[in-house]
Design a protein around this motif. Structure first.
Motif, PDB file in Angstrom:
ATOM      1  N   ARG A 129       0.853  -1.186   0.000  1.00 30.12           N
ATOM      2  CA  ARG A 129       0.000   0.000   0.000  1.00 30.12           C
ATOM      3  C   ARG A 129       0.894   1.243   0.000  1.00 30.12           C
ATOM      4  O   ARG A 129       1.711   1.424   0.900  1.00 30.12           O
ATOM      5  CB  ARG A 129      -0.931   0.008   1.207  1.00 30.12           C
ATOM      6  N   ILE A 130       0.696   2.092  -1.005  1.00 26.02           N
ATOM      7  CA  ILE A 130       1.560   3.258  -1.192  1.00 26.02           C
ATOM      8  C   ILE A 130       0.705   4.506  -1.369  1.00 26.02           C
ATOM      9  O   ILE A 130      -0.269   4.500  -2.126  1.00 26.02           O
ATOM     10  CB  ILE A 130       2.461   3.095  -2.433  1.00 26.02           C
ATOM     11  N   LEU A 131       1.078   5.563  -0.672  1.00 28.75           N
ATOM     12  CA  LEU A 131       0.490   6.881  -0.891  1.00 28.75           C
ATOM     13  C   LEU A 131       1.536   7.751  -1.569  1.00 28.75           C
ATOM     14  O   LEU A 131       2.648   7.904  -1.063  1.00 28.75           O
ATOM     15  CB  LEU A 131       0.073   7.524   0.430  1.00 28.75           C
TER      16      LEU A 131
ATOM     17  N   HIS B 175       1.946   1.225   3.725  1.00 24.70           N
ATOM     18  CA  HIS B 175       3.290   0.775   4.091  1.00 24.70           C
ATOM     19  C   HIS B 175       4.309   1.871   3.810  1.00 24.70           C
ATOM     20  O   HIS B 175       5.276   2.034   4.577  1.00 24.70           O
ATOM     21  CB  HIS B 175       3.664  -0.484   3.297  1.00 24.70           C
ATOM     22  N   TYR B 176       4.101   2.604   2.717  1.00 29.37           N
ATOM     23  CA  TYR B 176       5.043   3.645   2.308  1.00 29.37           C
ATOM     24  C   TYR B 176       4.289   4.911   1.925  1.00 29.37           C
ATOM     25  O   TYR B 176       3.179   4.845   1.367  1.00 29.37           O
ATOM     26  CB  TYR B 176       5.871   3.198   1.096  1.00 29.37           C
ATOM     27  N   VAL B 177       4.900   6.057   2.216  1.00 29.48           N
ATOM     28  CA  VAL B 177       4.372   7.339   1.760  1.00 29.48           C
ATOM     29  C   VAL B 177       5.484   8.057   0.999  1.00 29.48           C
ATOM     30  O   VAL B 177       6.650   8.016   1.395  1.00 29.48           O
ATOM     31  CB  VAL B 177       3.830   8.195   2.918  1.00 29.48           C
ATOM     32  N   MET B 178       5.100   8.694  -0.083  1.00 23.46           N
ATOM     33  CA  MET B 178       6.078   9.307  -0.971  1.00 23.46           C
ATOM     34  C   MET B 178       5.772  10.781  -1.150  1.00 23.46           C
ATOM     35  O   MET B 178       4.608  11.197  -1.182  1.00 23.46           O
ATOM     36  CB  MET B 178       6.062   8.608  -2.332  1.00 23.46           C
TER      37      MET B 178
ATOM     38  N   SER C 263       8.902   4.723   4.989  1.00 18.83           N
ATOM     39  CA  SER C 263       7.917   3.798   5.546  1.00 18.83           C
ATOM     40  C   SER C 263       7.002   4.558   6.512  1.00 18.83           C
ATOM     41  O   SER C 263       7.331   5.634   7.012  1.00 18.83           O
ATOM     42  CB  SER C 263       8.614   2.641   6.250  1.00 18.83           C
ATOM     43  N   TRP C 264       5.833   3.985   6.766  1.00 18.41           N
ATOM     44  CA  TRP C 264       4.813   4.671   7.559  1.00 18.41           C
ATOM     45  C   TRP C 264       5.305   5.007   8.969  1.00 18.41           C
ATOM     46  O   TRP C 264       4.969   6.066   9.520  1.00 18.41           O
ATOM     47  CB  TRP C 264       3.559   3.804   7.641  1.00 18.41           C
TER      48      TRP C 264
END
Length: 341
Positions: A92-94, A190-193, A244-245
């Protein structure tokens, strides 16, 4: 349906005898009975058609769209979902694209860029991020965008480049997306960009590069300075970096970022990570992330298939050349509605 000739041509006149009257009455009764049967059949067919239509609509609405699409869910609209049913193992990526409120055309263009990509084994949400609105036209036009696309985050800040916008972005995410009732996935991403609106990210390539990596204490991007390949020395370029979150939650809670907000935002971000002794897992995505090849510098190279991200697409010509190279319209379906050679 044609009526029987004897009925259709029946004369509606006053009978001249008892025999005629009897025939008239019987014919009328038969004619009325015939009309009732016909109406019943039509009503049954109509009800069946309605039931079929309702069934079709209900079935279609119960299906979740599992390809790149403008998703009309409550949480987000510009969403790129997996090609199979989502599960807990999906990444899950934002992706937050930092931009300005007045960049309407750029946002519409980027919706095409990301809305037509599909990925496998991941759920990616793309949001446009800017600070508080300051003009009357923005309040109307941005509100319309939100009503139509629901893919905008408005931070509680004044627009700035080097006075804390990046901090406000990352520190706001836990409050925005953590579920107060415990529902939904944990963590929500899981990750935010954080990326720029002049960067083209190839989502499948991004997902494949993340798949073998840890989902905690991660700092990922293009290492600065350009000759360096060591992600533990300096920091990641603002073209696009991902954490990562748990690091987003740390940024929200720690005093280290709060006390060091001003300065080149991506350099300052690297200082937070260093001073907080965070991000033991770091990944240098160079040279799959790079600047557009013109003008030629030591920080770029030609477009190539292994690309994750191309930066500095400052005009339409550069965007078109990049999109042409990656053949982004290859899946355009043939149709009588258009002819594109």
């Amino acid at each position: 349906m044609l009526l029987p000739r004897s009925l259709f041509e029946m004369e509606v006149t006053k009978p001249s005898s008892k025999s005629d009257r009897r025939r008239f009455v019987l014919s009328s009764i038969f004619f009325i009975f015939f009309l009732c049967v016909l109406a019943s059949i039509n009503e049954a067919r109509f009800d069946a058609l309605l039931k079929f239509g309702r069934c079709t609509v209900d079935s279609a609405s119960s299906l979740s769209l599992q390809t790149a699409t403008f998703n009309s869910s409550d949480d987000n609209l510009l969403s790129v979902n997996s090609s199979s049913v989502s599960n807990d193992t999906d990444i899950r990526i934002l992706i937050g694209i930092l931009t300005l409120p007045d960049q309407y055309n750029r946002r519409h263009f980027l919706r095409l860029i990301y809305g037509t990509q599909s990925v496998s084994g991941a759920k990616i949400d793309v949001k446009f991020v800017f600070c508080n609105l300051t003009k009357e036209d923005q309040k109307i036009l941005v509100a319309l965008e939100i009503m139509r696309y629901d893919d905008i985050i408005i931070l509680n800040c004044r627009e700035n480049m080097n006075k804390g916008k990046t901090y406000t972005y990352f520190s706001s995410l836990p409050e925005i997306f953590n579920s107060s009732d415990g529902g939904g996935p944990n963590p929500p991403y899981h990750y935010v960009m954080k990326t720029d609106d002049d960067t083209y990210i190839r989502l499948n390539s991004l997902v494949e590069s993340l798949r073998p990596l840890p989902r905690e204490d991660l700092y990922y991007g293009y290492v600065i300075p350009c000759p360096s390949m060591d992600p533990f020395v300096k920091y990641m370029s603002g073209m696009g970096y991902l954490i990562s979150w748990d690091l987003a939650e740390w940024i929200r809670e720690s005093e280290i970022p709060k006390n060091n907000l001003e300065g080149p935002e991506d350099k300052v971000f690297g200082e937070w990570i260093r001073d907080g002794r965070r991000a033991k897992n770091r990944f240098n995505a160079k040279w799959s992330m790079y600047n557009y090849p013109e003008p030629r510098t030591g920080c770029t190279h030609e477009l190539w298939p292994e690309t994750i991200a191309v930066h500095l697409l400052k005009n339409q010509e550069k965007w078109i050349r990049t999109l042409t190279y990656f053949n982004v319209t290859a899946n355009l379906k043939p149709s009588k509605l258009y002819h594109i050679p």
